[in-house]
Design a protein around this motif. Structure first.
Motif, mmCIF file in Angstrom:
data_model
loop_
_atom_site.group_PDB
_atom_site.id
_atom_site.type_symbol
_atom_site.label_atom_id
_atom_site.label_comp_id
_atom_site.label_asym_id
_atom_site.label_seq_id
_atom_site.Cartn_x
_atom_site.Cartn_y
_atom_site.Cartn_z
ATOM 1 N N LEU A 64 23.774 88.779 -60.937
ATOM 2 C CA LEU A 64 24.860 87.912 -61.401
ATOM 3 C C LEU A 64 25.979 88.691 -62.378
ATOM 4 O O LEU A 64 27.023 88.776 -61.554
ATOM 5 N N ASP A 65 25.645 89.067 -63.033
ATOM 6 C CA ASP A 65 26.218 89.838 -63.629
ATOM 7 C C ASP A 65 26.228 91.512 -63.584
ATOM 8 O O ASP A 65 27.877 91.798 -64.027
ATOM 9 N N ALA A 66 25.332 91.820 -62.805
ATOM 10 C CA ALA A 66 26.061 92.913 -62.383
ATOM 11 C C ALA A 66 26.869 93.049 -61.305
ATOM 12 O O ALA A 66 28.080 94.470 -61.348
ATOM 13 N N ALA A 67 26.386 92.493 -60.422
ATOM 14 C CA ALA A 67 27.683 91.952 -59.767
ATOM 15 C C ALA A 67 29.172 92.899 -59.287
ATOM 16 O O ALA A 67 29.205 93.559 -58.369
ATOM 17 N N PRO A 68 29.464 92.191 -60.686
ATOM 18 C CA PRO A 68 31.335 92.546 -60.851
ATOM 19 C C PRO A 68 31.025 94.273 -60.454
ATOM 20 O O PRO A 68 32.536 94.739 -60.533
ATOM 21 N N GLU A 69 30.276 94.610 -62.186
ATOM 22 C CA GLU A 69 30.581 96.348 -61.883
ATOM 23 C C GLU A 69 30.278 97.019 -60.293
ATOM 24 O O GLU A 69 30.447 98.356 -60.460
ATOM 25 N N ILE A 70 28.783 96.808 -59.671
ATOM 26 C CA ILE A 70 28.529 96.906 -58.527
ATOM 27 C C ILE A 70 30.091 97.405 -57.897
ATOM 28 O O ILE A 70 30.292 98.052 -56.818
ATOM 29 N N ILE A 71 30.272 95.572 -57.275
ATOM 30 C CA ILE A 71 31.566 95.548 -55.829
ATOM 31 C C ILE A 71 32.127 96.740 -56.374
ATOM 32 O O ILE A 71 33.062 97.500 -55.956
ATOM 33 N N ALA A 72 32.863 96.764 -57.848
ATOM 34 C CA ALA A 72 34.245 98.115 -58.449
ATOM 35 C C ALA A 72 33.682 99.411 -57.546
ATOM 36 O O ALA A 72 34.550 100.165 -58.007
ATOM 37 N N THR A 73 32.258 99.831 -57.776
ATOM 38 C CA THR A 73 31.860 100.746 -57.586
ATOM 39 C C THR A 73 31.834 100.435 -56.060
ATOM 40 O O THR A 73 31.761 102.412 -55.078
#
Length: 118
Positions: A64-73
């Motif tokens: 869940l913490d990594a998801a926003p960074e992954i979504i951004a790319t």
């Protein structure tokens, strides 16, 4: 049309099971794997994926913490949180960030409902 999937899970067994299920239906797909959120973020810097499965509980950064960074790319990727943590608060957090939710244990039905049968 060949698709690209990234399987993110610290469990080798879970990664192997997900890959086997996906490849049984989609043998022409390119399947990448990452054992941590950090490795997933590295992969997302160099390649665009169509599908990403993301474990919740991993050493270091959780899914869940990594998801926003992954979504951004990965603007066009369909991303699912795969976890045994089926609490409503976890499901709601996943939904709030735009993730699909797939409960573990890993099942053929759960994975194929996410990536598609055809």
């Amino acid at each position: 049309m060949s698709k690209k999937i990234l399987i993110v899970d610290d469990s080798l067994v879970s990664r192997m099971m997900i890959k086997e299920i996906v490849m049984s239906r989609h043998p022409d797909w390119e399947c990448s794997q990452a054992a941590s959120a950090d490795k997933a973020l590295e992969a997302c810097q160099v390649k665009q994926f169509d599908f990403i499965t993301l474990d919740l509980n991993m050493p270091g950064k959780n899914g869940l913490d990594a998801a926003p960074e992954i979504i951004a790319t990965q603007k066009d990727a369909k991303i699912a949180l795969l976890t045994a943590n089926i609490q409503s608060a976890t499901k709601q957090k996943a939904t709030d960030i735009g993730l699909a939710f797939v409960a573990k244990p890993v099942t053929e039905e759960g994975v194929l409902d996410f990536v598609g049968y055809e």
